[in-house]
Enzyme design. Structure first.
Site, mmCIF file in Angstrom:
data_model
loop_
_atom_site.group_PDB
_atom_site.id
_atom_site.type_symbol
_atom_site.label_atom_id
_atom_site.label_comp_id
_atom_site.label_asym_id
_atom_site.label_seq_id
_atom_site.Cartn_x
_atom_site.Cartn_y
_atom_site.Cartn_z
ATOM 1 N N GLY A 13 -32.210 21.668 40.902
ATOM 2 C CA GLY A 13 -31.780 20.538 40.092
ATOM 3 C C GLY A 13 -31.424 20.996 38.687
ATOM 4 O O GLY A 13 -31.727 22.118 38.272
ATOM 5 N N CYS A 14 -30.775 20.104 37.934
ATOM 6 C CA CYS A 14 -30.291 20.475 36.597
ATOM 7 C C CYS A 14 -31.447 20.647 35.617
ATOM 8 O O CYS A 14 -31.628 21.719 35.023
ATOM 9 C CB CYS A 14 -29.275 19.450 36.114
ATOM 10 S SG CYS A 14 -29.749 17.726 36.353
ATOM 11 N N TYR A 15 -32.270 19.615 35.446
ATOM 12 C CA TYR A 15 -33.429 19.779 34.555
ATOM 13 C C TYR A 15 -34.327 20.939 35.012
ATOM 14 O O TYR A 15 -34.773 21.738 34.191
ATOM 15 C CB TYR A 15 -34.275 18.493 34.526
ATOM 16 C CG TYR A 15 -33.719 17.325 33.741
ATOM 17 C CD1 TYR A 15 -33.479 17.413 32.375
ATOM 18 C CD2 TYR A 15 -33.506 16.103 34.362
ATOM 19 C CE1 TYR A 15 -33.021 16.317 31.653
ATOM 20 C CE2 TYR A 15 -33.045 14.996 33.655
ATOM 21 C CZ TYR A 15 -32.802 15.110 32.290
ATOM 22 O OH TYR A 15 -32.362 14.024 31.576
ATOM 23 N N THR A 45 -33.608 23.679 36.377
ATOM 24 C CA THR A 45 -33.040 24.977 36.012
ATOM 25 C C THR A 45 -33.339 25.288 34.544
ATOM 26 O O THR A 45 -33.843 26.368 34.213
ATOM 27 C CB THR A 45 -31.514 24.972 36.264
ATOM 28 O OG1 THR A 45 -31.291 24.804 37.659
ATOM 29 C CG2 THR A 45 -30.866 26.257 35.791
ATOM 30 N N ALA A 46 -33.033 24.342 33.662
ATOM 31 C CA ALA A 46 -33.245 24.587 32.225
ATOM 32 C C ALA A 46 -34.729 24.808 31.918
ATOM 33 O O ALA A 46 -35.091 25.674 31.116
ATOM 34 C CB ALA A 46 -32.707 23.406 31.416
#
Ligand SMILES: NC(=O)c1ccc[n+]([C@@H]2O[C@H](COP(=O)([O-])OP(=O)(O)OC[C@H]3O[C@@H](n4cnc5c(N)ncnc54)[C@H](OP(=O)(O)O)[C@@H]3O)[C@@H](O)[C@H]2O)c1
Length: 345
Positions: free
Chosen positions: A148-150, A152-153
């Site tokens: 997912g995007c969050y 990953t960060a």
């Protein structure tokens, strides 16, 4: 040439896959699906792709997808888990951008996604596709669960601290902000410009679907269960995630070696940039690019490490990372199709 199919081509991650793959020297998109827009030329919906993509959207058809070497799922959760077993049986490789195969605990998955999981076998076999952690397993995987995007960060920002056991794993905080494209392209009143413009809010503070995914990845890095507080926010921009991460250093003397530790951890990672200590990465510095940029901070004599980590949610947070995974799976240079710098201003 890798023959690529995309299921869910009208969404934001689908069109981002098309933009990246349009200039990829080793991949050719042969099929792109949409149930609602079947028959419409892709360039009629996405004029940035005129002259680059000649295909029209088509209905998802397992027999057509089975003729691909690799299929990306850019669909809402619950779709891939029903179609993947047939593609696996046909020997197709899959990168799923949805959450269907990210969690190993399927009871947890069912609790957060509100439905029973329908492909326990492939949830067990899927490789979680964060290349900075699982490159070797991704290479041999038939099914990759794209992070997912969050997550990953957040994971990239915390990893070096947890892998080295330098911080208290029970007290991690991730304060994250995302642009509106993170919610996809479906019409929702809460995502109208008039609703989100000139405003800024937290959401999902009592619990967000990315929390168990973040917890799973950070626990693996720490080698034990972690306690993490994750609060996402919606900011009035289109692309980008900034995650400000906080962790308590066990021994403050370690502050002196954190910058070199991060630089060494990511030295050979083509898409992670550790910026100078005390700098502030901006989302616009990764807009349209597959990079995660991060920087470390310490306030006065505190024992709190602060990490600021930025990505483009549609690129390193979705389609770019998915193409990075494809490159790894097919033994290509991981950077193929992903070397363009960010758009700025
Ligand atoms: N947006 C982001 O920043 C981001 C980042 C990381 C991961 N993701 C994940 O990536 C996936 C796609 O996200 P998105 O933002 O691109 O979504 P989106 O804009 O809502 O697009 C969803 C796509 O899936 C298709 N679709 C929906 N239901 C389907 C079904 N039952 N069978 C086949 N196709 C179906 C839709 O087209 P039709 O309905 O016309 O078929 C559409 O093309 C989601 O699981 C999301 O959580 C998104």
């Amino acid at each position: 040439m890798i023959k690529v199919g995309i299921v869910g081509g009208t969404g934001y991650t689908g069109v981002e896959l098309l933009r990246i793959l349009a200039v990829h020297p080793e991949a050719e998109v042969v099929c792109i699906t949409s149930r609602s827009e079947a028959g419409m030329p892709v360039a009629d919906m996405y004029p940035n792709l005129r002259g680059h993509v000649d295909l029209a959207f088509s209905e998802p058809d397992a027999s057509v997808l089975a003729g691909c070497d690799l299929v990306f799922f850019a669909t809402p959760h619950g779709v891939a888990m029903r179609m993947v077993p047939e593609l696996m049986a046909a020997g197709v490789r899959v990168v799923d951008l949805s959450a269907d195969f990210r969690l190993k605990d399927l009871d947890t998955w069912a609790d957060w996604y509100g439905m029973a999981h329908e492909s326990a076998e492939w949830a067990g076999k899927a490789v979680y596709g964060l290349p900075e952690v699982a490159r070797a397993a991704i290479r041999d995987a038939q099914l990759v669960a794209n992070p997912g995007c969050y997550p990953t960060a957040v994971q990239l920002g915390f990893l070096p601290l947890l892998e080295q056991g330098l911080v208290n794993p029970a007290r991690l905080i991730a304060d994250a902000k995302s642009g509106a494209s993170g919610a996809g392209r479906q019409g929702k009143i809460g995502m109208l410009h008039g609703e989100i413009g000139e405003s800024f809010k937290a959401y999902g503070a009592s619990g967000h679907r990315h929390l168990p995914e973040i917890r799973q990845g950070l626990s693996a890095a720490a080698g034990k269960g972690v306690g993490v507080t994750f609060v996402p926010h919606l900011v009035p921009m289109i692309r980008g995630i900034e995650a400000t991460l906080y962790a308590e250093l066990v021994d403050v003397a370690d502050f002196d070696r954190l910058q070199s530790l991060y630089e060494a951890r990511y030295e050979n990672e083509p898409f992670v940039d550790v910026m100078p200590f005390g700098s502030h990465p901006e989302t616009r510095s990764v807009r349209g690019a597959n990079h995660c940029r991060m920087a470390l901070h310490r306030q006065e004599n505190s024992n709190i490490v602060i990490v600021s980590s930025v990505i483009d949610n549609l690129v390193k947070g979705a389609a770019g990372q998915a193409v990075q995974n494809m490159n790894i799976m097919f033994g290509l240079d991981e950077r193929l199709g992903l070397s363009a710098p960010a758009l700025l201003p």
